[in-house]
Structure formats: C-alpha cells, structure tokens
Scaffold this motif. Structure first.
Motif, PDB file in Angstrom:
ATOM      1  N   PHE A 186       0.830  -1.351  -0.230  1.00  0.00           N
ATOM      2  CA  PHE A 186      -0.027  -0.264  -0.135  1.00  0.00           C
ATOM      3  C   PHE A 186       0.933   1.270  -0.392  1.00  0.00           C
ATOM      4  O   PHE A 186       0.308   2.030  -0.044  1.00  0.00           O
ATOM      5  CB  PHE A 186      -0.785  -0.114   1.053  1.00  0.00           C
ATOM      6  N   ASP A 187       2.822   0.970   0.506  1.00  0.00           N
ATOM      7  CA  ASP A 187       2.866   1.905   0.397  1.00  0.00           C
ATOM      8  C   ASP A 187       3.586   2.216  -1.421  1.00  0.00           C
ATOM      9  O   ASP A 187       4.732   1.574  -1.321  1.00  0.00           O
ATOM     10  CB  ASP A 187       4.001   2.084   1.686  1.00  0.00           C
ATOM     11  N   PRO A 188       3.412   3.412  -1.607  1.00  0.00           N
ATOM     12  CA  PRO A 188       4.093   3.325  -3.295  1.00  0.00           C
ATOM     13  C   PRO A 188       5.609   3.595  -2.965  1.00  0.00           C
ATOM     14  O   PRO A 188       6.509   3.654  -4.228  1.00  0.00           O
ATOM     15  CB  PRO A 188       3.049   4.659  -3.963  1.00  0.00           C
ATOM     16  N   ARG A 189       6.097   3.865  -1.442  1.00  0.00           N
ATOM     17  CA  ARG A 189       7.963   4.266  -1.489  1.00  0.00           C
ATOM     18  C   ARG A 189       8.080   2.295  -1.720  1.00  0.00           C
ATOM     19  O   ARG A 189       9.808   3.020  -2.104  1.00  0.00           O
ATOM     20  CB  ARG A 189       7.658   4.546  -0.337  1.00  0.00           C
ATOM     21  N   TYR A 190       8.223   1.763  -1.206  1.00  0.00           N
ATOM     22  CA  TYR A 190       8.806   0.546  -1.897  1.00  0.00           C
ATOM     23  C   TYR A 190       7.877  -0.286  -2.194  1.00  0.00           C
ATOM     24  O   TYR A 190       6.747   0.123  -3.378  1.00  0.00           O
ATOM     25  CB  TYR A 190       7.637  -0.721  -0.663  1.00  0.00           C
ATOM     26  N   ALA A 191       8.868  -0.547  -3.278  1.00  0.00           N
ATOM     27  CA  ALA A 191       8.854  -1.508  -4.451  1.00  0.00           C
ATOM     28  C   ALA A 191       8.077  -3.174  -4.476  1.00  0.00           C
ATOM     29  O   ALA A 191       8.464  -3.460  -2.880  1.00  0.00           O
ATOM     30  CB  ALA A 191      10.062  -1.770  -5.393  1.00  0.00           C
ATOM     31  N   THR A 192       8.172  -3.841  -5.647  1.00  0.00           N
ATOM     32  CA  THR A 192       7.191  -5.019  -5.505  1.00  0.00           C
ATOM     33  C   THR A 192       8.479  -5.738  -4.645  1.00  0.00           C
ATOM     34  O   THR A 192       7.902  -6.932  -3.635  1.00  0.00           O
ATOM     35  CB  THR A 192       6.159  -5.247  -6.447  1.00  0.00           C
TER      36      THR A 192
END
Length: 203
Positions: free
Chosen positions: A76-82
């Motif tokens: 849910f946090d866009p700062r982290y990559a999948t």
C-alpha cells in the motif's frame, strides 16, 4: 534395548529428591522437609529452560506480526518496490520456522518434565512403603495409597505444564502491548487491561 536416559530414570530422580530433603532436615531439624521444594530444586534448570524457550517463542510470534505488517505496508505504500514484499515474506517464513522449532522444544520439555517428576515421586512413595513393617502396612489403607499415586501427584504434573506460562506470559504480554501501542495507540490498553483484570478470576 531401549530405555530412559540415566538422568530421567525414576530411581535417579528419587535419590535427588531425597538428597534435597535431607539437606532441608540438616538446615532445619525441627521443620518437616518439603517435597515440593525438593522437586523444585531438582528440576530448576529444566524449568528455567522451559521458561526461556517459551518466552523466545512468544517474542518470535510478536515479531512475526510486525513482519506481517511490513508486508502489508509494501503493497500500500508507493515508496516501496514490489520486491520488498518478497523479502519480508522470506523473513516471515524464517521467523515462523524458528517459532515452530521453539514451540516443539517447549512442548517436549513440559511433557517429559511432568512425566519424569511424577515417576520419581511415585518411586519414592513405593520405596518408603517397602521399608515399612507388616504391622504398619496393614494399618495403611490401600485406597489412600492408590489415591496418592493416581491423583495427589497430579499437582506436580499441572505445575510443570502451566507454571512456566505465569512467568513468560507477562513478558510476552509486554512485548505484544508495545507492538499494539505502535499501531493502535492508547486504544490497545482496553483489551490489554481486560486481560490483566480477568487474570485473578482465571487463576
């Protein structure tokens, strides 16, 4: 042939129980020796190992909840990559595996601790009986002896199974409260407070 390890045999534990009771009589000749204290001194290191393993197991379960939250944050946090979620998932798998090993070891300690303490006490009881005179044996009720061996010794069995949780449970609850405080704030104290207040009723 297959047999118990030497230190787990009933006659060995019986001798250890009797040695601790003799030491009690030497320190306080006028006071009757306590069987419960003799048992506790004999199995103290095994008991402490059970508390330690159970506490580590509880901490790992709390830590696994924190890792699971990190996995959810990665989605849910866009700062982290999948790919971050896969790394945290691998950590979670390792933590759960370690927790599973500790849980197995903890259950194993509690099971054999109860079994061999009971066997040692029953062995001590029958050794005492064989040293009595025929006149004394006739005066003893067989039903009372059977009741001691079958029911009264269960106190030590219940002690070994549940007493470690009285020590480790509070440490685990503190760790769980800290984790819940991070995520939910002061609201978590409602549930924790309820658990603490019903403890005397549960006991």
């Amino acid at each position: 042939f297959i047999t118990f390890p030497y230190k787990r045999r009933a006659e060995v534990l019986e001798n250890q129980f009797m040695e601790h009771m003799r030491k009690q009589k030497q320190r306080n000749p006028d006071k009757p020796a306590s069987t419960a204290w003799a048992v506790a001194m004999t199995v103290k290191w095994t008991f402490l190992r059970s508390v330690l393993v159970q506490t580590l197991f509880g901490f790992l379960r709390v830590f696994s909840a924190w890792v699971a939250k990190r996995i959810i944050d990665c989605y849910f946090d866009p700062r982290y990559a999948t790919t971050h979620s896969f790394w945290w998932a691998a950590i979670l798998a390792g933590v759960l595996l370690c927790a599973w090993v500790l849980e197995h070891h903890w259950n194993h300690i509690q099971t054999y601790l109860c079994a061999y303490v009971r066997a040692g006490i029953i062995s001590m009881l029958y050794t005492k009986i064989t040293k009595l005179s025929m006149y004394s044996i006739i005066k003893i009720s067989p039903g009372k002896l059977v009741n001691i061996a079958a029911n009264d010794v269960n106190v030590f069995e219940m002690f070994g199974m549940y007493f470690p949780s009285i020590i480790s449970g509070w440490l685990i609850m503190i760790a769980a409260t800290a984790l819940l405080w991070i995520y939910f704030g002061v609201c978590c104290l409602i549930g924790i407070g309820y658990m603490v207040l019903i403890t005397p009723i549960t006991a």
